[in-house]
Scaffold this active site. Structure first.
Site, short mmCIF file in Angstrom:
data_model
loop_
_atom_site.label_atom_id
_atom_site.label_comp_id
_atom_site.label_asym_id
_atom_site.label_seq_id
_atom_site.Cartn_x
_atom_site.Cartn_y
_atom_site.Cartn_z
N HIS A 55 0.87 -1.43 -0.06
CA HIS A 55 -0.05 0.02 -0.18
C HIS A 55 0.91 1.29 -0.12
CE1 HIS A 55 0.79 -0.73 4.37
NE2 HIS A 55 0.24 0.73 4.64
N HIS A 57 1.41 4.15 1.96
CA HIS A 57 1.71 4.74 3.19
C HIS A 57 3.33 4.91 2.95
CE1 HIS A 57 -2.11 4.08 5.90
NE2 HIS A 57 -2.18 5.00 4.99
N ASP A 59 5.72 4.96 5.29
CA ASP A 59 6.65 4.10 5.63
C ASP A 59 6.53 2.82 5.11
OD1 ASP A 59 4.21 3.47 6.69
OD2 ASP A 59 4.62 2.52 8.48
N HIS A 60 5.85 2.51 4.00
CA HIS A 60 6.25 1.61 3.19
C HIS A 60 6.81 1.66 1.79
CE1 HIS A 60 3.63 -1.39 5.91
NE2 HIS A 60 3.24 -0.12 6.43
N HIS A 113 -7.51 -0.98 5.50
CA HIS A 113 -6.40 0.01 5.93
C HIS A 113 -6.39 1.04 5.17
CE1 HIS A 113 -3.32 1.13 8.38
NE2 HIS A 113 -2.18 1.27 7.58
N ASP A 132 -0.26 -4.04 6.17
CA ASP A 132 -0.95 -3.56 7.49
C ASP A 132 -2.17 -4.02 7.81
OD1 ASP A 132 1.35 -2.13 8.19
OD2 ASP A 132 0.66 -0.43 7.92
N HIS A 170 4.92 -4.64 11.04
CA HIS A 170 4.95 -3.79 12.33
C HIS A 170 5.36 -4.88 13.42
CE1 HIS A 170 4.48 0.19 10.74
NE2 HIS A 170 3.65 -0.36 9.95
#
Length: 242
Positions: A55, A57, A59-60, A113, A132, A170
């Site tokens: 996805h 985001h 932090d990905h 998400h 996530d 995570h």
């Protein structure tokens, strides 16, 4: 033979490297950053040839551009989020296949998400990379989707073989366990797992990957009996401070 390596980055992110020995190909799953992932691959004598994003985001996908610049790798990401992932080269949707050497991953659409979130299921390896969507004893926050969608995701993942390894992005397990035990305080499987997670974290050990069998027994979101129950549990977790 496939080997999977964990690369801890930022505060609690895990980037996964999956290496196909036969072809020499290596994919980085959801690289939050660049250099630590490149270093981890180099330390193993691997060269990253692909990136698979679940996805959009930051932090990905934050390491996408740096890793591509260093390696020339190909970047695969969800078609529904193509506009938010500028480095994307191959956009994939439900049922598409992604190959790493001779290993094939099937794309699952698992929105909730984020609206276009996907997972990569490698049936031959009994592995699923879920980003996530599913966590050890948890699920992702409903930032762009609904409890109905997340409930469908839980049922779909629950149907995978019990020994399927689940690689999430995570280290949330201890916090998730603290909440889960309030939902099912009499669940003996959960009590045992809670103790194991506490011990592992006190020893500085990672608690993922998990597996589908463990989640069936201890994950309050996978164990929710209805959309309404999942929604209630997600709302409670969002405000939980235990």
């Amino acid at each position: 033979m496939v080997e999977i390596a964990r690369v801890p980055v930022l505060n609690d992110n895990y980037v996964w490297l999956i290496h196909d020995e036969a072809s020499g190909e290596t994919a980085a799953i959801d690289p939050a950053v660049g250099q630590p992932v490149l270093d981890a691959a180099a330390a193993r004598g691997w060269r990253i040839t692909q990136i698979w994003n679940t996805h959009w985001h930051p932090d990905h996908i934050g390491g996408n551009a740096e890793i591509k610049a260093a390696t020339g790798c190909k970047i695969t990401a969800p078609a529904a989020e193509a506009g938010k992932i500028p480095t994307l080269e191959r956009a994939v949707s439900e049922g598409d296949k992604v190959s790493l050497g001779g290993i094939e991953a099937e794309v699952f659409e698992v929105p909730a998400h984020t609206a276009g979130h996907i997972a990569y299921h490698l049936p031959s390896e009994k592995v699923v990379f879920v980003g996530d969507t599913l966590f050890a004893m948890g699920c992702g926050k409903l930032f762009e989707g609904t409890a109905e969608q997340m409930y469908g995701n839980m049922k779909r993942l629950e149907a995978l073989p019990a020994d399927t390894k689940v690689y999430c992005a995570h280290e949330y397990t201890l916090a998730n366990a603290r909440f889960a035990i309030t939902v099912e305080p009499d669940n003996q499987d959960l009590q045992r797992r809670f103790a194991e997670v506490v011990a592992a974290r006190e020893a500085g050990e990672a608690t993922v990957p998990t597996d589908i069998g463990l989640e069936r027994a201890t994950n309050p979101f996978m164990r929710a009996s209805s959309i309404a129950e999942l929604a209630e549990r997600r709302a409670a977790k969002d405000s939980f401070r235990g």
